[in-house]
Design a protein around this motif. Structure first.
Motif, PDB file in Angstrom:
ATOM      1  N   GLY A 113      31.961  -1.230  41.843  1.00 56.99           N
ATOM      2  CA  GLY A 113      32.176  -2.530  42.478  1.00 56.99           C
ATOM      3  C   GLY A 113      31.055  -3.529  42.283  1.00 56.99           C
ATOM      4  N   GLU A 114      29.906  -3.085  41.790  1.00 58.76           N
ATOM      5  CA  GLU A 114      28.781  -3.998  41.554  1.00 58.76           C
ATOM      6  C   GLU A 114      28.833  -4.527  40.131  1.00 58.76           C
ATOM      7  OE1 GLU A 114      26.559  -4.965  43.806  1.00 58.76           O
ATOM      8  OE2 GLU A 114      27.486  -3.707  45.354  1.00 58.76           O
ATOM      9  N   ARG A 115      28.675  -5.835  39.979  1.00 57.15           N
ATOM     10  CA  ARG A 115      28.812  -6.462  38.671  1.00 57.15           C
ATOM     11  C   ARG A 115      27.590  -6.152  37.787  1.00 57.15           C
ATOM     12  NH1 ARG A 115      31.736 -12.278  39.208  1.00 57.15           N
ATOM     13  NH2 ARG A 115      31.742 -11.940  36.952  1.00 57.15           N
ATOM     14  N   LEU A 116      27.865  -5.785  36.531  1.00 53.82           N
ATOM     15  CA  LEU A 116      26.811  -5.475  35.575  1.00 53.82           C
ATOM     16  C   LEU A 116      26.590  -6.585  34.556  1.00 53.82           C
ATOM     17  CD1 LEU A 116      27.376  -1.711  34.616  1.00 53.82           C
ATOM     18  CD2 LEU A 116      25.717  -2.662  36.225  1.00 53.82           C
ATOM     19  N   GLU A 117      27.639  -7.379  34.284  1.00 50.12           N
ATOM     20  CA  GLU A 117      27.465  -8.378  33.237  1.00 50.12           C
ATOM     21  C   GLU A 117      26.368  -9.370  33.638  1.00 50.12           C
ATOM     22  OE1 GLU A 117      30.535 -10.364  35.891  1.00 50.12           O
ATOM     23  OE2 GLU A 117      30.072  -8.336  35.214  1.00 50.12           O
ATOM     24  N   GLY A 118      25.497  -9.661  32.676  1.00 53.57           N
ATOM     25  CA  GLY A 118      24.363 -10.541  32.943  1.00 53.57           C
ATOM     26  C   GLY A 118      23.088  -9.796  33.281  1.00 53.57           C
ATOM     27  N   ALA A 119      23.200  -8.506  33.640  1.00 54.88           N
ATOM     28  CA  ALA A 119      22.006  -7.723  33.945  1.00 54.88           C
ATOM     29  C   ALA A 119      21.304  -7.323  32.654  1.00 54.88           C
ATOM     30  CB  ALA A 119      22.381  -6.480  34.748  1.00 54.88           C
ATOM     31  N   THR A 120      19.977  -7.212  32.709  1.00 55.31           N
ATOM     32  CA  THR A 120      19.220  -6.790  31.533  1.00 55.31           C
ATOM     33  C   THR A 120      19.489  -5.308  31.253  1.00 55.31           C
ATOM     34  OG1 THR A 120      17.309  -6.281  32.926  1.00 55.31           O
ATOM     35  CG2 THR A 120      17.387  -8.469  31.917  1.00 55.31           C
ATOM     36  N   PRO A 121      19.336  -4.863  30.002  1.00 54.01           N
ATOM     37  CA  PRO A 121      19.656  -3.467  29.667  1.00 54.01           C
ATOM     38  C   PRO A 121      18.902  -2.448  30.506  1.00 54.01           C
ATOM     39  CG  PRO A 121      19.443  -4.762  27.667  1.00 54.01           C
ATOM     40  CD  PRO A 121      19.034  -5.655  28.792  1.00 54.01           C
ATOM     41  N   HIS A 122      17.612  -2.690  30.769  1.00 58.27           N
ATOM     42  CA  HIS A 122      16.879  -1.670  31.524  1.00 58.27           C
ATOM     43  C   HIS A 122      17.349  -1.602  32.982  1.00 58.27           C
ATOM     44  CE1 HIS A 122      14.319  -5.112  32.788  1.00 58.27           C
ATOM     45  NE2 HIS A 122      13.987  -4.358  33.812  1.00 58.27           N
ATOM     46  N   ARG A 123      17.851  -2.711  33.516  1.00 57.64           N
ATOM     47  CA  ARG A 123      18.391  -2.687  34.881  1.00 57.64           C
ATOM     48  C   ARG A 123      19.751  -1.988  34.917  1.00 57.64           C
ATOM     49  NH1 ARG A 123      15.382  -5.272  38.407  1.00 57.64           N
ATOM     50  NH2 ARG A 123      13.917  -6.886  37.712  1.00 57.64           N
ATOM     51  N   VAL A 124      20.532  -2.155  33.867  1.00 57.18           N
ATOM     52  CA  VAL A 124      21.799  -1.427  33.773  1.00 57.18           C
ATOM     53  C   VAL A 124      21.527   0.074  33.735  1.00 57.18           C
ATOM     54  CG1 VAL A 124      23.818  -0.988  32.338  1.00 57.18           C
ATOM     55  CG2 VAL A 124      23.003  -3.332  32.653  1.00 57.18           C
ATOM     56  N   ALA A 125      20.525   0.471  32.948  1.00 55.15           N
ATOM     57  CA  ALA A 125      20.175   1.887  32.868  1.00 55.15           C
ATOM     58  C   ALA A 125      19.722   2.416  34.224  1.00 55.15           C
ATOM     59  CB  ALA A 125      19.087   2.099  31.821  1.00 55.15           C
ATOM     60  N   ARG A 126      18.924   1.639  34.934  1.00 54.07           N
ATOM     61  CA  ARG A 126      18.448   2.078  36.246  1.00 54.07           C
ATOM     62  C   ARG A 126      19.573   2.113  37.276  1.00 54.07           C
ATOM     63  NH1 ARG A 126      12.542  -1.050  36.709  1.00 54.07           N
ATOM     64  NH2 ARG A 126      11.639  -0.072  34.853  1.00 54.07           N
ATOM     65  N   ALA A 127      20.627   1.341  37.020  1.00 56.61           N
ATOM     66  CA  ALA A 127      21.782   1.375  37.924  1.00 56.61           C
ATOM     67  C   ALA A 127      22.591   2.648  37.758  1.00 56.61           C
ATOM     68  CB  ALA A 127      22.665   0.153  37.678  1.00 56.61           C
ATOM     69  N   GLY A 128      22.352   3.380  36.645  1.00 61.22           N
ATOM     70  CA  GLY A 128      23.029   4.664  36.472  1.00 61.22           C
ATOM     71  C   GLY A 128      23.889   4.782  35.243  1.00 61.22           C
ATOM     72  N   VAL A 129      23.622   3.957  34.214  1.00 60.74           N
ATOM     73  CA  VAL A 129      24.383   4.037  32.967  1.00 60.74           C
ATOM     74  C   VAL A 129      23.454   4.557  31.872  1.00 60.74           C
ATOM     75  CG1 VAL A 129      25.689   2.772  31.215  1.00 60.74           C
ATOM     76  CG2 VAL A 129      25.889   2.138  33.642  1.00 60.74           C
ATOM     77  N   ALA A 130      23.805   5.691  31.274  1.00 60.97           N
ATOM     78  CA  ALA A 130      23.025   6.265  30.181  1.00 60.97           C
ATOM     79  C   ALA A 130      23.915   6.379  28.956  1.00 60.97           C
ATOM     80  CB  ALA A 130      22.470   7.637  30.564  1.00 60.97           C
ATOM     81  N   ARG A 131      23.293   6.357  27.765  1.00 58.49           N
ATOM     82  CA  ARG A 131      24.110   6.403  26.557  1.00 58.49           C
ATOM     83  C   ARG A 131      23.373   7.057  25.402  1.00 58.49           C
ATOM     84  NH1 ARG A 131      25.039   0.929  23.309  1.00 58.49           N
ATOM     85  NH2 ARG A 131      25.830   2.510  21.890  1.00 58.49           N
TER      86      ARG A 131
END
Length: 596
Positions: free
Chosen positions: A404-422
């Motif tokens: 439910g939290e929007r990711l678009e516009g977030a920097t890559p390292h903040r997306v990773a810290r939010a819990g997305v790994a690849r």
């Protein structure tokens, strides 16, 4: 060889400590004035080189501002001394703080501009030194130099030549201990990751900007210390001492000694100080000599003298039968604790690059405890979509939500810290680290330990380091690579590097795991191992998004399949439905191809 075995059994810190002790004892052994001065100048140059090694060798950021930082430290100490503040400890502290501030200010400006801007900013900073000093000629002496510097004291006691030599030696030893502790810590591994790829660093939750700035600012500190020592060595400083020749000398010493070496700075500085000083015409042809050393270090001795030393040690180890044997372990039997998977929702996302519409109104949802596969022909937008989820591309329209939290516009390292790994199509593994360190680097943003705690080896740092190793061991066991924990990660075959990337991504316990063609290049056994691992991640509650060309593997693993073609979703559903979809057969598998 028996002697070599005994030497290798000693702790690795014994040799540096012994060399430091010898350096400090040289005055007692009857060192003459000329030799003492050359050693002191070599120590000062080694401080400059070590700072460059930190930013260039470990962080991969070319910055030529060491000479300017050196000048800032020298003039800070000189002006303090001329004003009556002669205590060398005070001058060292003040010089260190001043150059740290200068490093932060110039580093922010250079890094914000991107690309080669930091190199150019620091280069112009060196060229501006004489003009800046001329503007404040009343305090700095301008182009005539700063005189009137008083003899140094320490805690109120005047320092004789031997005492000042010891101060230089102690500062050198202390700084190299600090740098060594940084380099061998998780921060040192993070710097190597950054040097390998800022994209990789960002995907692991490392802020590329902050890490580059940290390396540049920390690298300025030894230059400031060196400047304070230099000002008190001759009791006079002038702009000519901090020009382009010095900048190239520092660069040459770094490359010759080895940019990715802590103690290579000492070797490079010694060669550049003692070698050219034997030529009476060096000052006249300084740039020529420096250019020769740059060519020798950059072309003929790739990796520098430190790399030659490493290779020699490896050969001696092999001759003495000390090559480490692979450790045995319980491969693939480690447990995966429950994973708090997150729901990834992509809603009406579009992206165009110029006139090429890469994605057009894409919608899909990946839920916890399920494997969602993205398939489609080359150029259909699969990797572009993953890059948008990770923040490397911005959406033209639509939303990307994580629980439910929007990711678009977030920097890559903040997306990773939010819990997305690849993982990536081409595995990116930093050079100079072991398999265990490469996997442990994935925890850099999930469990914090400050640089200061790493330098001082505080209990908090020791706790985090122990947790890093334990988790890395467990992840390596999951992918069947525990026996390779001590091997050089970048030397692994392609298939093993892909599995290592999976382990590195999984160690952070991500809410969503994005696997971009993770099975490509794996042999049959490795594919089976990867498939079993994905099943276990799903069973533990993880959310897996799988981009894969191996259609049979996709059918075997996926709970939901999303098919992309020309940037659009052409089909979506369970494997049984997708396997028989006529449009999928035409667009993805080819109309004439049969699914076995």
């Amino acid at each position: 060889m028996a002697l070599w075995r005994r030497l290798r059994a000693l702790p690795t810190w014994i040799l540096p400590v012994a060399l430091g002790a010898v350096l400090l004892m040289l005055p007692v052994l009857g060192l003459d004035f000329s030799a003492s001065r050359q050693i002191q100048l070599a120590c000062i140059l080694a401080l400059l080189v070590s700072g460059l090694n930190l930013s260039l060798g470990y962080a991969g950021e070319l910055a030529l501002g060491q000479a300017a930082m050196y000048a800032a430290g020298a003039y800070t100490a000189g002006m303090l001394s001329a004003a009556g503040h002669t205590d060398i400890a005070v001058q060292l502290a003040a010089s260190g703080l001043v150059v740290l501030a200068v490093g932060l200010l110039t580093g922010v400006a250079g890094l914000r501009l991107g690309s080669w801007s930091l190199a150019m900013t620091s280069f112009f900073l060196v060229l501006l030194v004489p003009d800046v000093l001329a503007v404040f000629a009343g305090r700095t002496g301008g182009r005539n130099g700063l005189s009137g510097i008083l003899g140094p004291t320490l805690f109120g006691r005047p320092l004789d030549p031997t005492g000042f030599y010891l101060v230089i030696g102690v500062v050198l030893v202390a700084w190299f201990a600090v740098m060594r502790n940084i380099v061998v810590s998780r921060h040192g591994v993070a710097l190597r990751v950054l040097k390998q790829s800022p994209v990789l660093a960002s995907s692991m939750g490392i802020s590329a900007f902050r890490m580059k700035l940290l390396a540049y600012a920390l690298g300025a500190i030894p230059a400031g210390l060196a400047g304070a020592l230099f000002a008190n060595l001759d009791l006079y400083v002038s702009p000519e001492a901090f020009g382009f020749t010095l900048a190239t000398t520092v660069l040459a010493a770094s490359i010759l000694g080895g940019t990715t070496s802590v103690y290579g700075a000492l070797a490079g500085a010694a060669v550049m100080q003692f070698g050219p000083s034997q030529s009476s015409r060096f000052q006249e042809f300084a740039l020529v000599f420096t250019g020769v050393f740059l060519i020798v270090g950059g072309v003929l001795v790739r990796g520098g003298l430190a790399d030659l030393a490493r290779k020699a040690v490896t050969r001696l180890d092999r001759a003495a039968g000390l090559t480490p044997q692979p450790a045995s372990g319980t491969e693939g039997t480690a447990d995966i604790p429950p994973i708090k998977g997150a729901t990834l929702a992509v809603e009406d996302v579009s992206k165009a690059f110029g006139g090429n519409r890469a994605l057009d109104g894409v919608n899909f949802r990946a839920a916890p405890g399920r494997v969602t596969a993205l398939i489609g022909p080359n150029g259909s937008g699969k990797t572009t979509l993953l890059n948008m989820v990770c923040g490397f591309y911005r959406t033209d329209s639509g939303r990307i939500l994580l629980d439910g939290e929007r990711l678009e516009g977030a920097t890559p390292h903040r997306v990773a810290r939010a819990g997305v790994a690849r993982t990536f199509q081409t595995p990116s593994i930093p050079d100079g680290v072991t398999v265990l360190e490469a996997v442990a680097a994935g925890r850099y943003s999930t469990d914090r330990a400050s640089v200061l705690s790493a330098v001082l080896r505080l209990p908090g740092f020791r706790r985090v380091r122990r947790a890093d190793r334990e988790e890395a061991e467990r992840m390596l066991a999951l992918v069947g690579m525990g026996h390779l924990r001590g091997e050089r990660a970048s030397a692994l075959p392609l298939g093993m590097r892909r599995l290592l990337e999976v382990a590195r991504s999984l160690i952070a316990a991500p809410g969503v795991l994005l696997l971009d063609e993770a099975a490509s290049g794996l042999d049959e056994d490795e594919v089976d191992r990867l498939a079993e691992l994905i099943r276990r991640i799903r069973a533990a509650g993880g959310t897996v998004v799988l981009v894969e060309h191996n259609f049979r593997l996709v059918l075997d693993l996926a709970d939901d399949i999303v098919v992309l073609a020309h940037g659009q979703v052409i089909a979506q559903g369970p494997p049984a439905e997708i396997e028989t979809n006529p449009r999928v057969l035409g667009e993805y598998l080819g109309a004439a191809q049969e699914v076995a």
